[in-house]
Scaffold this motif. Sequence first.
Motif, PDB file in Angstrom:
ATOM      1  N   GLY A 141      12.810 -30.695 -48.026  1.00 27.20           N
ATOM      2  CA  GLY A 141      12.413 -32.542 -47.707  1.00 27.20           C
ATOM      3  C   GLY A 141      12.547 -32.930 -48.490  1.00 27.20           C
ATOM      4  O   GLY A 141      12.876 -31.756 -49.637  1.00 27.20           O
ATOM      5  N   ILE A 142      12.502 -34.420 -48.751  1.00 27.11           N
ATOM      6  CA  ILE A 142      12.524 -35.317 -49.632  1.00 27.11           C
ATOM      7  C   ILE A 142      11.291 -36.079 -49.382  1.00 27.11           C
ATOM      8  O   ILE A 142      10.968 -36.605 -47.630  1.00 27.11           O
ATOM      9  CB  ILE A 142      14.013 -35.972 -49.062  1.00 27.11           C
ATOM     10  CG1 ILE A 142      14.022 -36.031 -47.990  1.00 27.11           C
ATOM     11  CG2 ILE A 142      14.906 -34.838 -49.717  1.00 27.11           C
ATOM     12  CD1 ILE A 142      15.267 -37.448 -47.955  1.00 27.11           C
ATOM     13  N   GLY A 143      11.437 -37.289 -50.526  1.00 33.43           N
ATOM     14  CA  GLY A 143      10.745 -38.110 -50.324  1.00 33.43           C
ATOM     15  C   GLY A 143      10.653 -38.891 -51.629  1.00 33.43           C
ATOM     16  O   GLY A 143      11.414 -39.383 -52.468  1.00 33.43           O
ATOM     17  N   TRP A 144       9.257 -40.026 -51.443  1.00 35.01           N
ATOM     18  CA  TRP A 144       9.834 -41.255 -52.510  1.00 35.01           C
ATOM     19  C   TRP A 144       8.210 -41.648 -53.005  1.00 35.01           C
ATOM     20  O   TRP A 144       7.366 -41.621 -51.890  1.00 35.01           O
ATOM     21  CB  TRP A 144      10.293 -42.812 -51.659  1.00 35.01           C
ATOM     22  CG  TRP A 144      10.701 -43.459 -52.642  1.00 35.01           C
ATOM     23  CD1 TRP A 144      11.226 -43.762 -53.455  1.00 35.01           C
ATOM     24  CD2 TRP A 144       9.399 -44.389 -52.322  1.00 35.01           C
ATOM     25  NE1 TRP A 144      10.839 -45.029 -54.450  1.00 35.01           N
ATOM     26  CE2 TRP A 144      10.461 -45.612 -54.015  1.00 35.01           C
ATOM     27  CE3 TRP A 144       8.598 -45.075 -51.750  1.00 35.01           C
ATOM     28  CZ2 TRP A 144       9.373 -46.530 -54.360  1.00 35.01           C
ATOM     29  CZ3 TRP A 144       7.555 -46.229 -52.574  1.00 35.01           C
ATOM     30  CH2 TRP A 144       7.942 -46.919 -53.401  1.00 35.01           C
ATOM     31  N   ILE A 145       7.715 -41.262 -54.094  1.00 38.23           N
ATOM     32  CA  ILE A 145       6.505 -42.054 -55.184  1.00 38.23           C
ATOM     33  C   ILE A 145       7.052 -43.306 -55.379  1.00 38.23           C
ATOM     34  O   ILE A 145       7.213 -43.361 -56.389  1.00 38.23           O
ATOM     35  CB  ILE A 145       6.233 -40.917 -55.391  1.00 38.23           C
ATOM     36  CG1 ILE A 145       6.474 -39.466 -54.287  1.00 38.23           C
ATOM     37  CG2 ILE A 145       5.025 -41.134 -56.718  1.00 38.23           C
ATOM     38  CD1 ILE A 145       5.184 -39.432 -54.329  1.00 38.23           C
ATOM     39  N   ASP A 146       5.795 -44.412 -55.647  1.00 42.29           N
ATOM     40  CA  ASP A 146       6.106 -45.076 -56.309  1.00 42.29           C
ATOM     41  C   ASP A 146       4.637 -44.674 -56.968  1.00 42.29           C
ATOM     42  O   ASP A 146       3.426 -45.158 -56.653  1.00 42.29           O
ATOM     43  CB  ASP A 146       5.680 -46.538 -55.084  1.00 42.29           C
ATOM     44  CG  ASP A 146       5.268 -47.814 -56.583  1.00 42.29           C
ATOM     45  OD1 ASP A 146       6.467 -47.947 -57.262  1.00 42.29           O
ATOM     46  OD2 ASP A 146       4.748 -48.477 -56.237  1.00 42.29           O
ATOM     47  N   TYR A 156      11.895 -33.362 -54.096  1.00 43.67           N
ATOM     48  CA  TYR A 156      12.450 -32.974 -53.156  1.00 43.67           C
ATOM     49  C   TYR A 156      11.737 -31.513 -53.340  1.00 43.67           C
ATOM     50  O   TYR A 156      11.388 -31.488 -54.295  1.00 43.67           O
ATOM     51  CB  TYR A 156      14.523 -32.672 -53.277  1.00 43.67           C
ATOM     52  CG  TYR A 156      13.954 -32.666 -54.242  1.00 43.67           C
ATOM     53  CD1 TYR A 156      14.782 -30.977 -55.127  1.00 43.67           C
ATOM     54  CD2 TYR A 156      14.784 -32.995 -55.698  1.00 43.67           C
ATOM     55  CE1 TYR A 156      15.243 -30.302 -56.379  1.00 43.67           C
ATOM     56  CE2 TYR A 156      14.922 -32.668 -57.096  1.00 43.67           C
ATOM     57  CZ  TYR A 156      15.581 -31.308 -57.054  1.00 43.67           C
ATOM     58  OH  TYR A 156      15.327 -30.964 -58.481  1.00 43.67           O
ATOM     59  N   GLN A 157      12.112 -30.668 -52.769  1.00 43.65           N
ATOM     60  CA  GLN A 157      11.729 -29.324 -52.235  1.00 43.65           C
ATOM     61  C   GLN A 157      12.080 -28.649 -51.185  1.00 43.65           C
ATOM     62  O   GLN A 157      13.113 -28.998 -50.298  1.00 43.65           O
ATOM     63  CB  GLN A 157       9.876 -29.042 -52.062  1.00 43.65           C
ATOM     64  CG  GLN A 157       9.838 -29.794 -50.303  1.00 43.65           C
ATOM     65  CD  GLN A 157       8.032 -29.345 -50.396  1.00 43.65           C
ATOM     66  OE1 GLN A 157       7.976 -28.460 -50.730  1.00 43.65           O
ATOM     67  NE2 GLN A 157       7.745 -30.160 -49.421  1.00 43.65           N
ATOM     68  N   PHE A 158      12.404 -27.243 -51.613  1.00 44.27           N
ATOM     69  CA  PHE A 158      13.091 -26.594 -50.424  1.00 44.27           C
ATOM     70  C   PHE A 158      12.516 -24.881 -51.114  1.00 44.27           C
ATOM     71  O   PHE A 158      12.340 -24.578 -52.067  1.00 44.27           O
ATOM     72  CB  PHE A 158      14.578 -26.589 -50.606  1.00 44.27           C
ATOM     73  CG  PHE A 158      15.641 -26.340 -51.750  1.00 44.27           C
ATOM     74  CD1 PHE A 158      15.675 -24.968 -52.401  1.00 44.27           C
ATOM     75  CD2 PHE A 158      15.514 -27.668 -52.567  1.00 44.27           C
ATOM     76  CE1 PHE A 158      16.403 -25.126 -53.699  1.00 44.27           C
ATOM     77  CE2 PHE A 158      16.179 -27.395 -53.754  1.00 44.27           C
ATOM     78  CZ  PHE A 158      17.018 -26.045 -54.568  1.00 44.27           C
ATOM     79  N   GLY A 159      12.386 -23.690 -50.054  1.00 45.03           N
ATOM     80  CA  GLY A 159      12.408 -22.361 -50.445  1.00 45.03           C
ATOM     81  C   GLY A 159      11.663 -22.070 -49.155  1.00 45.03           C
ATOM     82  O   GLY A 159      11.872 -22.182 -48.414  1.00 45.03           O
ATOM     83  N   VAL A 160      11.862 -20.899 -49.031  1.00 36.00           N
ATOM     84  CA  VAL A 160      11.616 -19.898 -48.400  1.00 36.00           C
ATOM     85  C   VAL A 160       9.690 -19.129 -48.218  1.00 36.00           C
ATOM     86  O   VAL A 160       9.161 -18.848 -49.404  1.00 36.00           O
ATOM     87  CB  VAL A 160      12.079 -18.082 -48.261  1.00 36.00           C
ATOM     88  CG1 VAL A 160      12.734 -17.963 -49.383  1.00 36.00           C
ATOM     89  CG2 VAL A 160      12.177 -18.200 -46.870  1.00 36.00           C
ATOM     90  N   ASN A 161       8.917 -18.766 -47.275  1.00 33.62           N
ATOM     91  CA  ASN A 161       7.884 -18.171 -46.956  1.00 33.62           C
ATOM     92  C   ASN A 161       7.746 -16.859 -46.509  1.00 33.62           C
ATOM     93  O   ASN A 161       8.427 -17.330 -45.153  1.00 33.62           O
ATOM     94  CB  ASN A 161       6.423 -18.745 -46.769  1.00 33.62           C
ATOM     95  CG  ASN A 161       6.235 -19.844 -47.517  1.00 33.62           C
ATOM     96  OD1 ASN A 161       5.860 -20.136 -48.307  1.00 33.62           O
ATOM     97  ND2 ASN A 161       6.767 -21.697 -47.164  1.00 33.62           N
ATOM     98  N   TYR A 162       7.481 -15.904 -46.784  1.00 37.13           N
ATOM     99  CA  TYR A 162       7.372 -14.826 -46.007  1.00 37.13           C
ATOM    100  C   TYR A 162       6.089 -14.265 -46.050  1.00 37.13           C
ATOM    101  O   TYR A 162       5.104 -14.465 -46.375  1.00 37.13           O
ATOM    102  CB  TYR A 162       7.909 -13.998 -46.956  1.00 37.13           C
ATOM    103  CG  TYR A 162       8.179 -12.539 -46.018  1.00 37.13           C
ATOM    104  CD1 TYR A 162       8.579 -11.809 -45.265  1.00 37.13           C
ATOM    105  CD2 TYR A 162       6.206 -11.103 -46.354  1.00 37.13           C
ATOM    106  CE1 TYR A 162       8.642 -10.538 -45.049  1.00 37.13           C
ATOM    107  CE2 TYR A 162       6.480  -9.835 -45.571  1.00 37.13           C
ATOM    108  CZ  TYR A 162       8.114  -9.350 -45.014  1.00 37.13           C
ATOM    109  OH  TYR A 162       7.690  -7.694 -44.125  1.00 37.13           O
TER     110      TYR A 162
END
Length: 191
Positions: A141-146, A156-162
Amino acid sequence: MKLQHSVLSVALLTASLALAGTANAQTQQNQTQNRGHSAYNYVGVGVADHDGGDSIFVEGSYEFKSPYVVSGYFRNFDNDAGSSSDALSIKLSRYFWLGSGLTADVGARVGHVDFGAVDSNFWGVEGNVRQRIDQFEFYGGIGWIDYTDGGSDNQYQFGVNYYIDSNLSVGVGYQDSEYGDGVRFRGSYHF
């Protein structure tokens, strides 16, 4: 005192999410059997190793009216210089089914972060994609924060869940957050 108030707020939010999930278990089970999966109904805890320190976090998410979701987190950050800060956020989002096990969500986030000498409120938007394949869930995912007192930031984030079973998962990911980017490990209970 401020940290105790934040921890109490997060504990109440987490307990509310868990109780709401229990009260609506039958409804959620029917929705899960029809279309949904447990990625949007959970409580979790984890640790993250950031550029300048480590954090622990408590997070949760609840699908209150399909396909709308409310989620939030509390993060306590201990930097390498020996001080501690915290961040609290809540997000309202909507998810979309794109295919077999594939969902996307978009949402708006508000919160408060302590950068040490400076506290700041923040707001932002983000989007995520999840793909469930058997017991694995891959996400990005991606995002923008002010930040009201600190400029803006792309995240941003990325990963895996088991998924150990339908109620328990463990995961590893890489995430850019209020306190910088780093690796995070988490465990979650799904309802």
